[in-house]
Scaffold this active site. Structure first.
Site, PDB file in Angstrom:
ATOM      1  CG  HIS A   1       1.662  -0.596 -10.241  1.00 43.39           C
ATOM      2  ND1 HIS A   1       1.303  -1.904 -10.492  1.00 43.39           N
ATOM      3  CD2 HIS A   1       1.729  -0.489  -8.885  1.00 43.39           C
ATOM      4  CE1 HIS A   1       1.156  -2.546  -9.338  1.00 43.39           C
ATOM      5  NE2 HIS A   1       1.415  -1.706  -8.345  1.00 43.39           N
ATOM      6  CD  GLU A   2       3.621   2.261  -7.057  1.00 42.39           C
ATOM      7  OE1 GLU A   2       2.780   2.374  -6.151  1.00 42.39           O
ATOM      8  OE2 GLU A   2       4.240   1.196  -7.279  1.00 42.39           O
TER       9      GLU A   2
ATOM     10  CG  HIS B   1      -1.441   1.167  -5.551  1.00 43.35           C
ATOM     11  ND1 HIS B   1      -2.284   0.138  -5.238  1.00 43.35           N
ATOM     12  CD2 HIS B   1      -0.270   0.598  -5.940  1.00 43.35           C
ATOM     13  CE1 HIS B   1      -1.643  -1.026  -5.433  1.00 43.35           C
ATOM     14  NE2 HIS B   1      -0.429  -0.770  -5.857  1.00 43.35           N
TER      15      HIS B   1
ATOM     16  CG  HIS C   1      -8.261   1.920  -4.603  1.00 44.20           C
ATOM     17  ND1 HIS C   1      -7.786   0.651  -4.423  1.00 44.20           N
ATOM     18  CD2 HIS C   1      -9.596   1.835  -4.412  1.00 44.20           C
ATOM     19  CE1 HIS C   1      -8.795  -0.163  -4.137  1.00 44.20           C
ATOM     20  NE2 HIS C   1      -9.900   0.533  -4.118  1.00 44.20           N
TER      21      HIS C   1
END
Ligand SMILES: [Zn+2]
Length: 688
Positions: free
Chosen positions: A471-472, A475, A478
């Site tokens: 998940h991290e 980010h 991105h």
């Protein structure tokens, strides 16, 4: 000496081994002074306004301040010391003051307006036009357009809102902390696991008592609801928790009722001052969702589709309760307990056993393999100055060219803030000297390797932790893979709030793929990859009661949207009436009439989620549907890691950052608007 202050070094990576708390104030003072000088110059009339004589100098100078402050904030989160905390708090006040003044600076606002009308505007890139429109929006929401006679009231409302939110949290915390349930006889606590008993024993000892003591903190009360065989005990703690900080909580001094009413009234007044019909419109303006009506129909549609599954979940639960426990009327204080027993019976597998298949080195190699396959990059270990010897540092390269850098701080430590997060250390952008490569921090709180007979035993992660890491990293990607050259909309900057979780939730999906797991698992003793039988159990357990859980999320989201979207104050429903109306419409389980969950709904009364709680589900639609493109490709290509689809995801979503509306990026990737089907399928809510 400013020159020797490591926080003022902007050429290289932060010199973490040299930064001391005493550097903070001088550095921030220097940078704030620079900012004020530049702002004072830019406030003057600008004859021929264009991007380079207004936005460029403003962004350059504020970026330096933001970057240095980011380093301080990061250190404060990961290596907290009393000296650093004092320096942080002292300077945070100065920064808040500066940013607030900047956001209300009418001369700068006028310049942005002039720029939007200038001859230069049409020739600007999409990213720059987006920056201008974001700026105009933020000035407006900050009250810059208000008539002078309304400005004072607007400021007063802001101040009151902040105070009320703080009081809401304080009441909740006091009600939570002060509740004490003391049990002397262990026989009453049958069914509770050892860890919960030990914690309760410890809590009693802290108060100089023997026996067991429980509070309304989640880790303390929840094991009772989940495991206690004693039904009356479950009811006692359920009732206490469901009425805390309300008029039924037995402590009028911690009752949040009036605060909640006042918060809503002030938000409504603020919205009216700003020229909107209701607060939901204010909240939705910087979001991807267009209107309260659109959010309503999204949520009602989801409720409609989840309902048959929720009814089935409930029916199974009631039947199991009857057959196994002789409970004819399933009460609110039974459902967690009975669900836990049903889950154990159906999907028994040990978390401990599963964890042995995820040693750190294998998980990281698996993660990097996924990223390399999808996005044509290589991740290589590298060296840099860090804040702790356990921190790892990596470079991301494409065809031998540096793309970005990241720090990976995996383990929990004392003096490190809990949870997991991604933060930017330096954003991608073009500067006078060329492209500035992005740098990010990935921070987790996993268990560190332990020493066994003098030998370091490698860390192993739970499957949940692996998901968190992916998940991290989503980010992080991105932020690292963006190609936008204006930092205000590069990476996650400027991305709508309800769309920002797209890449992160998207990455989580790979943690459930058989082919990915085969590459990413190796038993810590035998070295064997994850066996199929264990994988099948994980998958089966994944969607346990997802129908009920979905309806619960819809109930919260709809309630939040409706209390903030009432324009006509004469026809307004009270908070309790609104909640009941929502429950009548979507819930399959009606909580007891004494339930006052809304009195502890901090997300919307004390956090940033007011008229925004739906964002969780909203972003999940986007991430699930984006991931479905990979599932479709996998059917054709036989691998979850389709490079072609990965590159398209990179080009249309990751690289674009906040430079265009999230819906446009999504449509460019998927060739159509988002559909809810993939989310339903991933949650096991399809009829096939
Ligand atoms: Zn996230």
């Amino acid at each position: 000496m400013a020159n020797n202050n490591p926080l003022l070094n902007f050429q290289d990576l932060p010199l973490f081994d040299q930064i001391k708390p005493e550097h903070v104030s001088p550095a921030i003072d220097t940078l704030l002074a620079e900012c004020r000088t530049v702002v004072a110059q830019l406030e003057q009339p600008i004859a021929d306004i264009h991007w380079d004589n207004f936005v460029t100098p403003l962004e350059n100078v504020t970026e330096k301040l933001g970057r240095a402050w980011g380093v301080v904030g990061h250190l404060n989160s990961v290596v907290d010391t009393p000296e650093l905390r004092a320096a942080f708090n002292e300077n945070q006040v100065k920064l808040t003051e500066f940013w607030t003044a900047l956001g209300q600076n009418l001369n700068l606002y006028q310049h942005y307006k002039n720029l939007a009308q200038s001859a230069d505007y049409d020739s600007l890139s999409m990213a720059r036009k987006k920056i201008i429109s974001n700026a105009l929006r933020d000035f407006k929401l900050g009250g810059a357009e208000l008539a002078d006679e309304h400005k004072a009231r607007f400021a007063e409302i802001q101040e009151k809102l902040a105070g009320l939110a703080t009081r809401f949290s304080e009441n909740l915390l006091d009600a939570t902390n002060n509740y004490k349930l003391h049990i002397s006889d262990a026989a009453e606590l049958q069914g509770l696991p050892d860890y919960a008993l030990e914690a309760a024993q410890h809590a009693a000892e802290q108060d100089g008592k023997t026996g067991y003591q429980f509070s309304l903190h989640f880790p303390s009360y929840f094991p009772i609801l989940q495991f206690a065989d004693n039904r009356a005990l479950r009811e006692t703690i359920y009732r206490a928790n469901a009425t805390k900080a309300s008029e039924l909580g037995g402590h009028p001094e911690w009752d949040n009722s009036a605060i909640m009413d006042e918060l809503l009234a002030l938000r409504q007044e603020e919205a009216k001052l700003l020229g909107f019909n209701n607060y939901a419109e204010v909240s939705l303006l910087p979001k991807m969702a267009e209107s309260a009506e659109q959010v309503e129909s999204f949520l009602l549609d989801l409720a409609h589709k989840a309902r048959p599954f929720a009814e089935k979940d409930l029916q199974e639960l009631r039947q199991f309760a009857r057959e196994q426990f002789g409970i004819d009327e399933l009460e609110a204080w039974d459902s967690t307990y009975v669900s836990e027993k049903l889950r154990e019976q159906r999907y028994a597998f040990s978390e401990q056993e599963l964890k042995q298949y995820f040693p750190e080195h294998k998980v990281l190699a698996g993660l990097f393999h996924v990223i390399a396959s999808l996005f044509e990059v290589e991740i290589k270990a590298d060296q840099a100055s860090t804040w702790h010897p356990d921190v790892q540092f990596y470079r991301v390269e494409r065809a031998g060219q540096l793309v970005g850098l990241f720090y990976l701080d995996l383990y929990a430590r004392a003096a490190k803030q809990g949870g997991a997060w991604m933060d930017s250390a330096r954003a991608h952008g073009r500067t006078a000297t060329g492209i500035q490569t992005p740098v990010v921090y990935l921070t987790c709180n996993f268990n560190a390797p332990v020493l066994v007979e003098g030998v370091k035993k490698p860390a192993t992660f739970t499957h949940d932790e692996v998901i968190t890491l992916f998940h991290e990293c989503g980010h992080g990607l991105h932020q690292l893979l963006t190609k936008v050259e204006d930092i205000s909309v590069s990476g996650i900057s400027g991305v709508e709030w309800d769309a920002v979780e797209l890449p992160s939730q998207f990455m989580e999906n790979f943690c459930w793929e058989w082919d990915v797991l085969q590459e990413m698992t190796a038993h810590s003793e035998s070295g064997e990859p994850l066996p199929r039988a264990l994988y099948d159990k994980m998958i089966a357990a994944k969607n346990f009661q997802s129908g009920l859980q979905t309806l619960r999320q819809v109930e919260f989201s709809l309630f939040d949207m409706r209390i903030h979207a009432q324009s006509d104050q004469a026809k307004k429903l009270s908070i309790a009436e609104t909640l009941q109306q929502v429950r009548d419409q979507v819930a399959v389980i009606q909580p007891p009439t004494f339930n006052r969950f809304q009195h502890s709904f901090s997300h919307i009364f004390a956090g940033g989620y007011s008229a925004g709680y739906f964002s969780y589900k909203w972003a999940e639609v986007l991430s699930a549907d984006a991931y479905a493109a990979f599932e479709e490709a996998a059917n054709a290509e036989g691998t979850s890691l389709s490079r072609q689809t990965g590159l398209k995801f990179q080009t249309e979503i990751l690289e674009m950052g906040g430079a265009r509306p999230a819906i446009d990026s999504f449509v460019a990737f998927r060739g159509r608007k988002p559909s809810i089907d993939a989310l339903l399928r991933h949650n096991g809510m399809t009829n096939s």
